[in-house]
Design a protein around this motif. Structure first.
Motif, PDB file in Angstrom:
ATOM      1  N   VAL A  61      -0.214   0.046  -5.154  1.00  0.00           N
ATOM      2  CA  VAL A  61       1.173  -0.287  -4.871  1.00  0.00           C
ATOM      3  C   VAL A  61       1.229  -1.735  -4.402  1.00  0.00           C
ATOM      4  O   VAL A  61       0.469  -2.130  -3.522  1.00  0.00           O
ATOM      5  N   VAL A  62       2.101  -2.522  -5.013  1.00  0.00           N
ATOM      6  CA  VAL A  62       2.220  -3.919  -4.605  1.00  0.00           C
ATOM      7  C   VAL A  62       3.684  -4.270  -4.393  1.00  0.00           C
ATOM      8  O   VAL A  62       4.532  -3.985  -5.237  1.00  0.00           O
ATOM      9  N   GLN A  63       3.926  -4.876  -3.257  1.00  0.00           N
ATOM     10  CA  GLN A  63       5.270  -5.321  -2.935  1.00  0.00           C
ATOM     11  C   GLN A  63       5.408  -6.781  -3.352  1.00  0.00           C
ATOM     12  O   GLN A  63       4.495  -7.576  -3.143  1.00  0.00           O
ATOM     13  N   TYR A  64       6.548  -7.114  -3.942  1.00  0.00           N
ATOM     14  CA  TYR A  64       6.760  -8.504  -4.313  1.00  0.00           C
ATOM     15  C   TYR A  64       6.829  -9.364  -3.055  1.00  0.00           C
ATOM     16  O   TYR A  64       7.318  -8.914  -2.020  1.00  0.00           O
ATOM     17  N   GLU A 101       8.248   7.128  -6.973  1.00  0.00           N
ATOM     18  CA  GLU A 101       9.393   6.534  -7.674  1.00  0.00           C
ATOM     19  C   GLU A 101      10.537   6.212  -6.727  1.00  0.00           C
ATOM     20  O   GLU A 101      11.561   5.688  -7.151  1.00  0.00           O
ATOM     21  N   GLU A 102      10.357   6.540  -5.473  1.00  0.00           N
ATOM     22  CA  GLU A 102      11.367   6.188  -4.485  1.00  0.00           C
ATOM     23  C   GLU A 102      10.974   4.882  -3.819  1.00  0.00           C
ATOM     24  O   GLU A 102      10.102   4.847  -2.956  1.00  0.00           O
ATOM     25  N   GLN A 103      11.625   3.824  -4.206  1.00  0.00           N
ATOM     26  CA  GLN A 103      11.289   2.521  -3.636  1.00  0.00           C
ATOM     27  C   GLN A 103      11.284   2.571  -2.108  1.00  0.00           C
ATOM     28  O   GLN A 103      10.407   2.025  -1.455  1.00  0.00           O
ATOM     29  N   VAL A 104      12.249   3.254  -1.574  1.00  0.00           N
ATOM     30  CA  VAL A 104      12.415   3.253  -0.121  1.00  0.00           C
ATOM     31  C   VAL A 104      11.196   3.859   0.568  1.00  0.00           C
ATOM     32  O   VAL A 104      10.687   3.317   1.552  1.00  0.00           O
ATOM     33  N   VAL A 105      10.750   4.979   0.018  1.00  0.00           N
ATOM     34  CA  VAL A 105       9.596   5.634   0.610  1.00  0.00           C
ATOM     35  C   VAL A 105       8.381   4.711   0.551  1.00  0.00           C
ATOM     36  O   VAL A 105       7.676   4.509   1.532  1.00  0.00           O
ATOM     37  N   LEU A 106       8.170   4.134  -0.609  1.00  0.00           N
ATOM     38  CA  LEU A 106       7.034   3.226  -0.772  1.00  0.00           C
ATOM     39  C   LEU A 106       7.092   2.098   0.241  1.00  0.00           C
ATOM     40  O   LEU A 106       6.092   1.735   0.859  1.00  0.00           O
ATOM     41  N   MET A 107       8.295   1.565   0.388  1.00  0.00           N
ATOM     42  CA  MET A 107       8.462   0.448   1.306  1.00  0.00           C
ATOM     43  C   MET A 107       8.022   0.848   2.709  1.00  0.00           C
ATOM     44  O   MET A 107       7.299   0.122   3.378  1.00  0.00           O
ATOM     45  N   ARG A 108       8.459   2.008   3.113  1.00  0.00           N
ATOM     46  CA  ARG A 108       8.108   2.439   4.463  1.00  0.00           C
ATOM     47  C   ARG A 108       6.604   2.659   4.581  1.00  0.00           C
ATOM     48  O   ARG A 108       6.005   2.372   5.604  1.00  0.00           O
ATOM     49  N   LEU A 109       6.017   3.170   3.521  1.00  0.00           N
ATOM     50  CA  LEU A 109       4.588   3.420   3.574  1.00  0.00           C
ATOM     51  C   LEU A 109       3.817   2.133   3.798  1.00  0.00           C
ATOM     52  O   LEU A 109       2.914   2.056   4.618  1.00  0.00           O
ATOM     53  N   LEU A 110       4.173   1.123   3.052  1.00  0.00           N
ATOM     54  CA  LEU A 110       3.456  -0.139   3.171  1.00  0.00           C
ATOM     55  C   LEU A 110       3.855  -0.872   4.428  1.00  0.00           C
ATOM     56  O   LEU A 110       3.039  -1.513   5.086  1.00  0.00           O
ATOM     57  N   GLY A 111       5.133  -0.794   4.737  1.00  0.00           N
ATOM     58  CA  GLY A 111       5.690  -1.735   5.680  1.00  0.00           C
ATOM     59  C   GLY A 111       5.549  -1.401   7.143  1.00  0.00           C
ATOM     60  O   GLY A 111       5.210  -2.263   7.945  1.00  0.00           O
ATOM     61  N   ALA A 129      -2.719  -3.597   3.139  1.00  0.00           N
ATOM     62  CA  ALA A 129      -3.023  -4.861   3.786  1.00  0.00           C
ATOM     63  C   ALA A 129      -1.908  -5.839   3.475  1.00  0.00           C
ATOM     64  O   ALA A 129      -1.212  -5.707   2.465  1.00  0.00           O
ATOM     65  N   GLY A 130      -1.737  -6.791   4.354  1.00  0.00           N
ATOM     66  CA  GLY A 130      -0.774  -7.836   4.073  1.00  0.00           C
ATOM     67  C   GLY A 130      -1.434  -8.927   3.255  1.00  0.00           C
ATOM     68  O   GLY A 130      -2.645  -9.101   3.297  1.00  0.00           O
ATOM     69  N   TYR A 131      -0.655  -9.634   2.473  1.00  0.00           N
ATOM     70  CA  TYR A 131      -1.220 -10.789   1.781  1.00  0.00           C
ATOM     71  C   TYR A 131      -0.207 -11.916   1.859  1.00  0.00           C
ATOM     72  O   TYR A 131       0.984 -11.697   2.055  1.00  0.00           O
ATOM     73  N   GLY A 132      -0.706 -13.111   1.705  1.00  0.00           N
ATOM     74  CA  GLY A 132       0.204 -14.230   1.795  1.00  0.00           C
ATOM     75  C   GLY A 132      -0.527 -15.508   1.471  1.00  0.00           C
ATOM     76  O   GLY A 132      -1.743 -15.516   1.307  1.00  0.00           O
ATOM     77  N   SER A 133       0.219 -16.583   1.333  1.00  0.00           N
ATOM     78  CA  SER A 133      -0.435 -17.861   1.080  1.00  0.00           C
ATOM     79  C   SER A 133      -0.590 -18.557   2.414  1.00  0.00           C
ATOM     80  O   SER A 133       0.365 -18.699   3.166  1.00  0.00           O
ATOM     81  N   ALA A 138       3.950 -10.380   1.967  1.00  0.00           N
ATOM     82  CA  ALA A 138       4.267  -9.002   1.598  1.00  0.00           C
ATOM     83  C   ALA A 138       3.010  -8.169   1.759  1.00  0.00           C
ATOM     84  O   ALA A 138       1.988  -8.644   2.242  1.00  0.00           O
ATOM     85  N   ARG A 139       3.100  -6.928   1.313  1.00  0.00           N
ATOM     86  CA  ARG A 139       1.973  -6.035   1.501  1.00  0.00           C
ATOM     87  C   ARG A 139       1.572  -5.378   0.177  1.00  0.00           C
ATOM     88  O   ARG A 139       2.359  -5.287  -0.751  1.00  0.00           O
ATOM     89  N   LEU A 140       0.341  -4.939   0.138  1.00  0.00           N
ATOM     90  CA  LEU A 140      -0.119  -4.190  -1.016  1.00  0.00           C
ATOM     91  C   LEU A 140      -1.093  -3.133  -0.530  1.00  0.00           C
ATOM     92  O   LEU A 140      -1.578  -3.194   0.603  1.00  0.00           O
TER      93      LEU A 140
END
Lengths: 337, 337
Positions: A122-125, A255-265, A294-298, A304-306
Motif C-alpha cells: 500500500v502506498v500513499q501519494y 478498496e476503502e480509501q478511508v480505511v487504508l488511510m487510517r491504517l497507514l496514517g 513506514a514514512g517516506y519523504g525527501s 507520506a507513508r507506505l
DNA sequence: CCTGGCACTCTGTGTTCCCGAGTGCCAAGT
DNA sequence: ACTTGGCACTCGGGAACACAGAGTGCCAGG
C-alpha cells in the motif's frame, strides 16, 4: 517472570510457526532449535508463556500458536530488522530509477513492495499539504474558461477546469499568473490559504471577480484533495496465504480509501517503522492481518507513508527490512527528481 | 436439431443454475417452469442438449450444468439485454455527474459498475490516440528545465518535466508555445507525428535544438503512453462468488495491465456489447470467468472500453444491461465536459 | 411423440473408530 | 530449585462404512 529461556522459546515458536504454518509442539522445538533442554522443560516454559497470554493452543493436545501479544513481544524485543541482500538493494534501485513521473514512481513502488514481500503493498501519494508550490499556470481554454494547473515540488500536478463569471483578456491572465507565481512560489501548501487571502488587495478592481473565482478553486483543490490518494497492489498474494477467514473482508477494506488511510496514517512517531498486529488494528475485518508501515519523504520532511498488509503470521524481520529499504529509496528518488 | 422446446429447456437450465448455483435436474425444471411437459420428456431433451455439448453433468446422477457453449447459445439467441430500472438509471446519473476531472470520472465509473453488477469492474482510460489536442503548455521551471503539459479534449492531462540542452529565454518559450498551439490545436493525436515532423522548418535556427528536444518528448509521451491505463474495482465480489478454482489466478490476471487490455480490447466490432465466455477467453487463468465489455466514447467516436469480469455463471442479461447503460452514460458525461 | 414406472448409479453426509501428536503432572535425579 | 523421563489422558483428523436421496436412462403403453 519471563526469563531468557522462555523468551528464546517464544522466539522459536514464532519462527517455526511462521515458516511451517502449523501449531508447534514441544518435541519439534527441542529438535529444531538448540535450546539445550528437554521437551519436558520446554513444556513448562510453554505453560508459563500461555499463562502470560503470549501463546495459545487451538485445542487440547495441539501445538501452540503465538497470540497477537506474542507477536508483539517478538517484534519489540526478540527480533531485529533484517537488512536486504545486496542483490535486492540493487534490484530496487534499478527498478525505481526508471520512473519518469510521480504516477510512475508510485506505481512502481507499490508493485516492487508487493513482489519483494509477497504481501499486499500500500502506498500513499506524497501529501500535498507537506509540499510546496513550484508553479501555478493558468491556461485560457475559451472566453470564460481557463485551466488551472498547480505544480508542486514533489512533481505532483493538479489540474482543474474553471468556468469564469466574466470574459477575461489574455493579458489579464498573464498578469494574474505573474502575481500568483510571485506570491506562491516556494510557498508551503499549508501557508497557501493565508497567502491567498492577502492577494486581492494587490489586484486592480476589475480583475477581482475573476481572480476571486480562481483563488477559491485553488483553495478548493488543495482542501478537497487533502483526501489523499492511496494505491495498492499484490492482492493475489492474499489468496496464496491460506487465509483462515475473511478474505472477502480484507479485499473490501483494501478498496476503502478511508480505511487504508487510517491504517497507514494513525501513528505516533511518524518517521519510524510502525507495526500493527492483528487485533491492535482499528478495523474489524482486518483481524488476522498485520500492517508494517513506514514514512517516506525527501530529505528530512516526511511526505507520506507506505507499507504492506499480510497475515498475522508473517516474517516480521524480513518484511520490516523490505519496507524500510523501499521507503528510503523512494525518498531518495523523490529528493533527486 | 434443436427445436423450440429444447431451447426453452436450455434457457430454463441456465436461469435456474445461475440463480441457485446447483446442478439442475429434470424434476426441478418441470416444477419451476411452465414447460407443459413431464420430467421424462425434459430428460429426453436434456440428453439431446448434452449430445450437442450445450450442457454437461458433473457425474452420473447429478443435475445438468450449462457448458460454455450452452451459455454462448443462451447469450446469442435465448436472452435479451435487460434494461436498468428507472431508479438505477437515476442513481448512475447523479453518481457520475459529480465528477470534476477525468481521474474522478474513471474512478467513479469503475466503482459504480462494480457495485451495480456485483462483479469486478474494469475501465480503460480514454485513449489518447483517438482524442485531439486541446492545448499545449510550456512552463519554465528553471534555466534549462521546462514542464510540458498536454491537454486533450477528453480532459486528460499529460505532463513531463524536460531537461533542455541549452538555456532558453522566456520570450522564446512563448513563441514556441504559440507555434505549437496553432499547429496542434484540434489535431487528432494520430496526426501529431506528421504535424510535428513538419514543424522545425517554421522555427528560427537558434530555436531548433531546444525545439527538437521538446518535440521528441511530445512524441515520446504520446507513444509511450499509448500503453493506456486500466483500473479495476470490486475484487471483493470475487471472494463472494464461491469460486471453484483459481481465485489466485484471477487476481493475478487483474493486476496484469496487459492481460486486462487484451480482455477488453480484442474484439471485432468496437461499439457493441462483447461477451467472452469461459474458455473463449485467451488467458489460461481466466477459464471459469466471463467478460462483458462495451466501448464508450463521446459522440460517435469510441474512446475506450469498459466492462466487468465475473464467474461464468453470471446473470448475463442483467450484467449486459448494466454495462451498456454505464458505457452510454460515461460517454455522455465525457461529451458534455 | 409424450408419459409414467422402474431399476440403477452415483455423491454427499453422517457415524464410528482408531491412531498419533501433544499435553499436564508426578516422582526421581542433579 | 530446577530439570528430566515416564505415563496416562485428551482430542482432532482421517479412513472405512453405510445409507438416503436425487437424478438418470430406458422401456412399454397411451
Amino acid at each position: 517472570m519471563l526469563d531468557d529461556r522462555k523468551l528464546a522459546v517464544l522466539r522459536a515458536i514464532v519462527e517455526d510457526y511462521v515458516s511451517t504454518n502449523e501449531p508447534v509442539g514441544s518435541k519439534a522445538l527441542a529438535d529444531r532449535h538448540n535450546l539445550g533442554v528437554s521437551p519436558a522443560t520446554i513444556r513448562n516454559d510453554m505453560a508459563a508463556l500461555e499463562d502470560g497470554g503470549y501463546i495459545h493452543q487451538p485445542h487440547t493436545s495441539a501445538g501452540r500458536v503465538p497470540t497477537d501479544k506474542g507477536y508483539r513481544l517478538f517484534v519489540d524485543r526478540l527480533s531485529q530488522v533484517k537488512p536486504l541482500s545486496g542483490a535486492e538493494r540493487r534490484a530496487i534501485e534499478t527498478f525505481l530509477a526508471g520512473a519518469i513521473d510521480l504516477d510512475e514512481i508510485v506505481m512502481r513502488t507499490v508493485r516492487l513492495l508487493a513482489q519483494l514481500t509477497r504481501h499486499v503493498a500500500v502506498v500513499q501519494y506524497p501529501s500535498l499539504t507537506r509540499s510546496t508550490v513550484r508553479h501555478v499556470e493558468i491556461v485560457p481554454l475559451a472566453d470564460t474558461r481557463v485551466m488551472l494547473v498547480l505544480i508542486t515540488n514533489t512533481g505532483r500536478v493538479e489540474q482543474r477546469v474553471v468556468d469564469l463569471p466574466d470574459v477575461i483578456a489574455d493579458d489579464r491572465v498573464s498578469h494574474l499568473r505573474a502575481v500568483l507565481n510571485t506570491a506562491l512560489d516556494g510557498c508551503g501548501l499549508a501557508q497557501v490559504p493565508e497567502t491567498v487571502a492577502a492577494l486581492p488587495e494587490r489586484l486592480s478592481p476589475e480583475d477581482r471577480p475573476v481572480a476571486a473565482t480562481i483563488l477559491s478553486v485553488i483553495l478548493e483543490t488543495l482542501v478537497e484533495r487533502h483526501e489523499e490518494k492511496i494505491v495498492f497492489a499484490g492482492a493475489a498474494n492474499l489468496a496464496a496465504a491460506d487465509f483462515t477467514i475473511g478474505l472477502r473482508d480484507v479485499l473490501e477494506a483494501l478498496e476503502e480509501q478511508v480505511v487504508l488511510m487510517r491504517l497507514l496514517g494513525e501513528t505516533d512517531d511518524l518517521s519510524e517503522l510502525t507495526v500493527r498486529i492483528g487485533s491492535e488494528n482499528p478495523y474489524t475485518g482486518l483481524r488476522g492481518t498485520s500492517i508494517v508501515a513506514a514514512g517516506y519523504g525527501s530529505g528530512d520532511k516526511e511526505l507520506a507513508r507506505l507499507g504492506v498488509l499480510g497475515p498475522t503470521r508473517m516474517d516480521y524481520p524480513v518484511t520490516m527490512g523490505a519496507v524500510r529499504a523501499v521507503a528510503r529509496y523512494v525518498g531518495q528518488i523523490l529528493a533527486g527528481s
